[in-house]
Motif scaffolding. Structure first.
Motif, PDB file in Angstrom:
ATOM      1  N   TYR A 133      13.295   6.701   3.443  1.00  0.00           N
ATOM      2  CA  TYR A 133      13.663   7.673   4.474  1.00  0.00           C
ATOM      3  C   TYR A 133      12.999   9.016   4.115  1.00  0.00           C
ATOM      4  N   PRO A 134      12.555   9.793   5.101  1.00  0.00           N
ATOM      5  CA  PRO A 134      11.824  11.039   4.801  1.00  0.00           C
ATOM      6  C   PRO A 134      12.496  11.961   3.791  1.00  0.00           C
ATOM      7  N   TYR A 162       9.302  -0.220   8.813  1.00  0.00           N
ATOM      8  CA  TYR A 162       9.889   1.127   8.880  1.00  0.00           C
ATOM      9  C   TYR A 162       9.145   2.078   7.949  1.00  0.00           C
ATOM     10  N   THR A 163       8.887   1.616   6.730  1.00  0.00           N
ATOM     11  CA  THR A 163       8.187   2.454   5.752  1.00  0.00           C
ATOM     12  C   THR A 163       6.773   2.766   6.209  1.00  0.00           C
ATOM     13  N   GLU A 165       5.609   2.866   9.247  1.00  0.00           N
ATOM     14  CA  GLU A 165       5.672   3.807  10.367  1.00  0.00           C
ATOM     15  C   GLU A 165       6.034   5.209   9.889  1.00  0.00           C
ATOM     16  N   THR A 166       6.985   5.296   8.967  1.00  0.00           N
ATOM     17  CA  THR A 166       7.413   6.593   8.450  1.00  0.00           C
ATOM     18  C   THR A 166       6.268   7.307   7.738  1.00  0.00           C
ATOM     19  N   LYS A 168       3.049   6.833   7.990  1.00  0.00           N
ATOM     20  CA  LYS A 168       1.974   7.216   8.911  1.00  0.00           C
ATOM     21  C   LYS A 168       2.388   8.387   9.799  1.00  0.00           C
ATOM     22  N   SER A 169       3.665   8.422  10.187  1.00  0.00           N
ATOM     23  CA  SER A 169       4.126   9.533  11.027  1.00  0.00           C
ATOM     24  C   SER A 169       4.101  10.856  10.277  1.00  0.00           C
ATOM     25  N   LEU A 170       4.220  10.782   8.947  1.00  0.00           N
ATOM     26  CA  LEU A 170       4.171  11.982   8.113  1.00  0.00           C
ATOM     27  C   LEU A 170       2.738  12.344   7.715  1.00  0.00           C
ATOM     28  N   GLY A 171       1.800  11.534   8.130  1.00  0.00           N
ATOM     29  CA  GLY A 171       0.402  11.815   7.819  1.00  0.00           C
ATOM     30  C   GLY A 171       0.027  11.539   6.375  1.00  0.00           C
TER      31      GLY A 171
END
Length: 216
Positions: A133-134, A162-163, A165-166, A168-171
């Motif tokens: 989780y972030p 989930y990991t 996607e997380t 990649k979403s955080l760059g």
């Protein structure tokens, strides 16, 4: 609580390679120097359970220091007992809540993190408990060295996706990823270390997922 658990809890209190709760805080920023008595890299295994991966890594890399982190003292007992019986000097364990991990390691103190078969916390309501989780990633970033890698190995497809996607979403850069580890080019001797539960998953033809990423 069964007698065997009580025995293990009592015995683990006496182990020189186990730090429990507040006892690990004085080592923050100085694990290599004060516990391991060297200047070698420090590697963490989070939610280590019985510490099978930490033990395997410590045997494989004697010039690195390994610390397994978990809350369950009766589980940590197994890895710590093995470390004592085999005289593995580069292996230690820390019994704490993972949520408090930032209280026990200083900036840039840790070279690498392993998260091996953690509880996937599949319910949406428990997303914040997932170890990727972030908010957890922010904690790791605070004590991981620049360029340090985070490795997740899991049988749970949902946690893997989930990991991914997380991250990649955080760059964040992804260095390795596969949803079929043992059919991929990534299955080296390190990733081929197997825990008790992983052997069970493989007997039931469960695929093993792996992702490696960093914060740089």
């Amino acid at each position: 609580m069964g007698k065997d658990k009580l025995r293990k809890f009592a015995e683990v209190d006496t182990f020189a390679n186990v730090y429990q709760l507040e006892a690990g805080k004085p080592l923050k920023g100085s694990w290599a120097k004060l516990h391991f008595k060297n200047s070698n890299p420090v590697v963490l295994e989070l939610a280590c359970g019985k510490g099978e991966y930490s033990v395997g890594l410590a045997r494989m890399f004697p010039k690195k220091n390994f610390i397994g982190v978990d809350l369950k003292g009766n589980r940590i007992w197994r890895g710590a007992r093995t470390g004592i019986d085999e005289g593995i000097p580069n292996l230690a364990f820390l019994r704490i809540q993972i949520e408090d991990i930032g209280d026990y390691f200083g900036p840039g103190e840790v070279d690498e993190i392993w998260i091996t078969f953690p509880d996937p916390q599949p319910q949406d309501s428990r997303e914040k408990k997932r170890l990727t989780y972030p908010a957890f990633l922010e904690k790791y970033k605070a004590f991981l060295k620049p360029g340090g890698k985070v490795n997740l190995k899991t049988d749970n497809d949902g946690l893997y996706l989930y990991t991914l996607e997380t991250v990649k979403s955080l760059g964040l850069p992804v260095h390795k990823q596969t949803d079929k580890l043992y059919a991929s080019e990534h299955a080296d001797e390190v990733l081929s270390i197997k825990t008790h539960y992983e052997r069970i998953y493989l007997k039931h033809d469960k695929n093993i997922n792996y992702i490696q990423f960093s914060f740089d």
